[in-house]
Design a protein around this motif. Structure first.
Motif, PDB file in Angstrom:
ATOM      1  N   TRP A 221      24.905  42.331  49.916  1.00 52.43           N
ATOM      2  CA  TRP A 221      26.211  42.665  50.335  1.00 52.43           C
ATOM      3  C   TRP A 221      27.349  41.881  49.758  1.00 52.43           C
ATOM      4  CZ3 TRP A 221      27.554  47.154  52.475  1.00 52.43           C
ATOM      5  CH2 TRP A 221      26.627  47.719  53.073  1.00 52.43           C
ATOM      6  N   GLU A 222      27.205  40.656  49.366  1.00 54.81           N
ATOM      7  CA  GLU A 222      28.244  39.694  49.044  1.00 54.81           C
ATOM      8  C   GLU A 222      28.532  40.128  47.596  1.00 54.81           C
ATOM      9  OE1 GLU A 222      26.719  35.794  49.168  1.00 54.81           O
ATOM     10  OE2 GLU A 222      26.880  35.661  51.359  1.00 54.81           O
ATOM     11  N   ARG A 223      27.567  40.518  46.707  1.00 52.75           N
ATOM     12  CA  ARG A 223      27.838  40.946  45.207  1.00 52.75           C
ATOM     13  C   ARG A 223      28.405  42.184  45.532  1.00 52.75           C
ATOM     14  NH1 ARG A 223      25.056  38.676  41.234  1.00 52.75           N
ATOM     15  NH2 ARG A 223      25.117  40.390  40.215  1.00 52.75           N
ATOM     16  N   LEU A 224      28.103  43.192  46.412  1.00 51.27           N
ATOM     17  CA  LEU A 224      28.965  44.414  46.448  1.00 51.27           C
ATOM     18  C   LEU A 224      30.432  44.050  46.743  1.00 51.27           C
ATOM     19  CD1 LEU A 224      26.219  46.718  48.008  1.00 51.27           C
ATOM     20  CD2 LEU A 224      27.263  46.753  45.552  1.00 51.27           C
ATOM     21  N   ALA A 225      30.487  43.335  47.708  1.00 56.37           N
ATOM     22  CA  ALA A 225      31.942  42.873  48.122  1.00 56.37           C
ATOM     23  C   ALA A 225      32.979  42.178  46.963  1.00 56.37           C
ATOM     24  CB  ALA A 225      31.973  42.053  49.346  1.00 56.37           C
ATOM     25  N   GLU A 226      32.132  41.407  46.537  1.00 58.54           N
ATOM     26  CA  GLU A 226      32.726  41.057  45.326  1.00 58.54           C
ATOM     27  C   GLU A 226      33.099  41.708  44.085  1.00 58.54           C
ATOM     28  OE1 GLU A 226      32.239  36.965  42.193  1.00 58.54           O
ATOM     29  OE2 GLU A 226      30.509  37.559  43.554  1.00 58.54           O
ATOM     30  N   LEU A 227      32.231  42.977  43.817  1.00 60.29           N
ATOM     31  CA  LEU A 227      32.506  43.791  42.894  1.00 60.29           C
ATOM     32  C   LEU A 227      33.769  44.767  43.260  1.00 60.29           C
ATOM     33  CD1 LEU A 227      28.979  44.852  41.780  1.00 60.29           C
ATOM     34  CD2 LEU A 227      30.631  43.559  40.320  1.00 60.29           C
ATOM     35  N   GLN A 228      33.597  44.863  44.515  1.00 58.33           N
ATOM     36  CA  GLN A 228      34.695  46.032  45.115  1.00 58.33           C
ATOM     37  C   GLN A 228      35.985  45.085  44.980  1.00 58.33           C
ATOM     38  OE1 GLN A 228      33.535  47.149  49.101  1.00 58.33           O
ATOM     39  NE2 GLN A 228      31.904  48.504  48.205  1.00 58.33           N
ATOM     40  N   GLN A 229      36.182  43.820  45.302  1.00 55.32           N
ATOM     41  CA  GLN A 229      37.277  43.117  45.287  1.00 55.32           C
ATOM     42  C   GLN A 229      38.083  43.082  43.763  1.00 55.32           C
ATOM     43  OE1 GLN A 229      38.845  42.003  48.010  1.00 55.32           O
ATOM     44  NE2 GLN A 229      40.470  41.143  46.435  1.00 55.32           N
ATOM     45  N   ILE A 230      36.894  43.013  42.916  1.00 56.45           N
ATOM     46  CA  ILE A 230      37.222  42.854  41.468  1.00 56.45           C
ATOM     47  C   ILE A 230      37.833  44.293  41.035  1.00 56.45           C
ATOM     48  CG2 ILE A 230      36.388  42.826  38.998  1.00 56.45           C
ATOM     49  CD1 ILE A 230      34.549  40.510  40.164  1.00 56.45           C
ATOM     50  N   GLN A 231      37.337  45.485  41.576  1.00 66.98           N
ATOM     51  CA  GLN A 231      37.579  46.421  41.308  1.00 66.98           C
ATOM     52  C   GLN A 231      39.069  46.886  41.694  1.00 66.98           C
ATOM     53  OE1 GLN A 231      34.768  49.255  42.562  1.00 66.98           O
ATOM     54  NE2 GLN A 231      33.292  49.070  40.887  1.00 66.98           N
ATOM     55  N   ILE A 232      39.276  46.510  42.933  1.00 65.02           N
ATOM     56  CA  ILE A 232      40.639  46.563  43.697  1.00 65.02           C
ATOM     57  C   ILE A 232      41.695  45.812  42.767  1.00 65.02           C
ATOM     58  CG2 ILE A 232      41.783  45.983  45.771  1.00 65.02           C
ATOM     59  CD1 ILE A 232      39.588  46.498  47.284  1.00 65.02           C
ATOM     60  N   GLU A 233      41.335  44.470  42.389  1.00 64.86           N
ATOM     61  CA  GLU A 233      42.376  43.769  41.491  1.00 64.86           C
ATOM     62  C   GLU A 233      42.571  44.502  40.304  1.00 64.86           C
ATOM     63  OE1 GLU A 233      40.476  39.880  41.185  1.00 64.86           O
ATOM     64  OE2 GLU A 233      40.899  39.664  43.285  1.00 64.86           O
ATOM     65  N   LEU A 234      41.619  45.220  39.664  1.00 67.99           N
ATOM     66  CA  LEU A 234      41.702  45.632  38.366  1.00 67.99           C
ATOM     67  C   LEU A 234      42.823  46.984  38.774  1.00 67.99           C
ATOM     68  CD1 LEU A 234      38.231  45.786  36.864  1.00 67.99           C
ATOM     69  CD2 LEU A 234      40.315  44.560  36.164  1.00 67.99           C
ATOM     70  N   LEU A 235      42.565  47.746  39.681  1.00 64.98           N
ATOM     71  CA  LEU A 235      43.242  48.970  40.089  1.00 64.98           C
ATOM     72  C   LEU A 235      44.867  48.360  40.247  1.00 64.98           C
ATOM     73  CD1 LEU A 235      40.925  51.007  42.315  1.00 64.98           C
ATOM     74  CD2 LEU A 235      41.622  51.584  39.705  1.00 64.98           C
TER      75      LEU A 235
END
Length: 244
Positions: A221-235
């Motif tokens: 769950w931590e890795r998924l949350a980190e990936l989602q945060q990176i995607q949000i930052e990219l967007l």
């Protein structure tokens, strides 16, 4: 920060208990630890909180203490068998099986000639072979003395010598059978102790397996949350670039 085999920097964090640095993947997050174990850690570590991390060896030590407290609450004072299982808990499953096997091997090596003889006599005395042979001896004894085949019979009716022989056989056979029964009781007790240790070990391993699954789920769950945060930052970065 350290470097992995590909030359990339691997994120390291510090264990809240021992203070040593470990790779982030080797540390357990406080959210993945059972509340009872977390409370036990918080008693010893003042800075322990929901964001703290702990290494595997320290977590195993606290798990052992937590399980010891649970067993003491459920069963009262811990027995020697419980302490042996707890001591072997961190050594792997094979240690308990090795302890059980060594106990059985010691029992076999400790057998004396008298004990083996008692077991053999008891086994033979409780078999159909002994019953049939003994009946044949009795019938032959009485036939010889009734018919007078041997110079009028050496033990005429009412077979006083035969009664004496039977009394002697019973007098010797009874204590031998009791010796064998005591040894069988000791073997059964040893076998029950070994079964108890193995079952208790299995119960502790199941509890540890639940903790490991919880840790893996929390880590994912931590890795998924980190990936989602990176995607949000990219967007957000793309949108900001379009505005500019």
């Amino acid at each position: 920060m350290g470097k992995n085999g590909n030359g990339l920097h691997a994120r390291t964090e510090r264990c809240a208990v021992c203070g040593e640095l470990f790779a982030a993947g080797r540390l357990y997050h406080a959210s993945s630890i059972r509340p009872g174990i977390s409370e036990l850690i918080a008693r010893d570590v003042k800075d322990w909180n929901a964001d703290s991390r702990i290494c595997g060896p320290d977590l195993s030590s606290y798990r052992r203490r937590y399980v010891a407290d649970l067993l003491e609450q459920e069963r009262g004072e811990l027995s020697d068998l419980d302490r042996q299982v707890l001591e072997s808990f961190e050594k792997g499953a094979s240690s308990v099986h090795a302890t059980a096997a060594s106990a059985v091997r010691k029992d076999l090596e400790a057998e004396t000639f008298g004990q083996r003889a008692a077991d053999n006599v008891a086994a033979f005395g409780g078999s159909w072979t002994f019953i049939i042979a003994f009946c044949l001896v009795l019938v032959g004894w009485m036939t010889i003395n009734v018919t007078g085949l041997l110079v009028g019979g050496f033990d005429p009716y009412p077979f006083i010598l035969l009664n004496l022989v039977l009394s002697c056989v019973a007098a010797f056979q009874a204590p031998v059978i009791m010796m064998s029964q005591k040894r069988q009781e000791a073997k059964d007790r040893r076998r029950s102790e070994n079964d108890y240790m193995i079952n208790l070990r299995a119960e502790l391993e199941i509890r540890q397996l639940h903790d490991m699954i919880d840790h893996q789920m929390a880590h994912q769950w931590e890795r998924l949350a980190e990936l989602q945060q990176i995607q949000i930052e990219l967007l957000e970065g793309r949108q900001q670039g379009k505005r500019d």
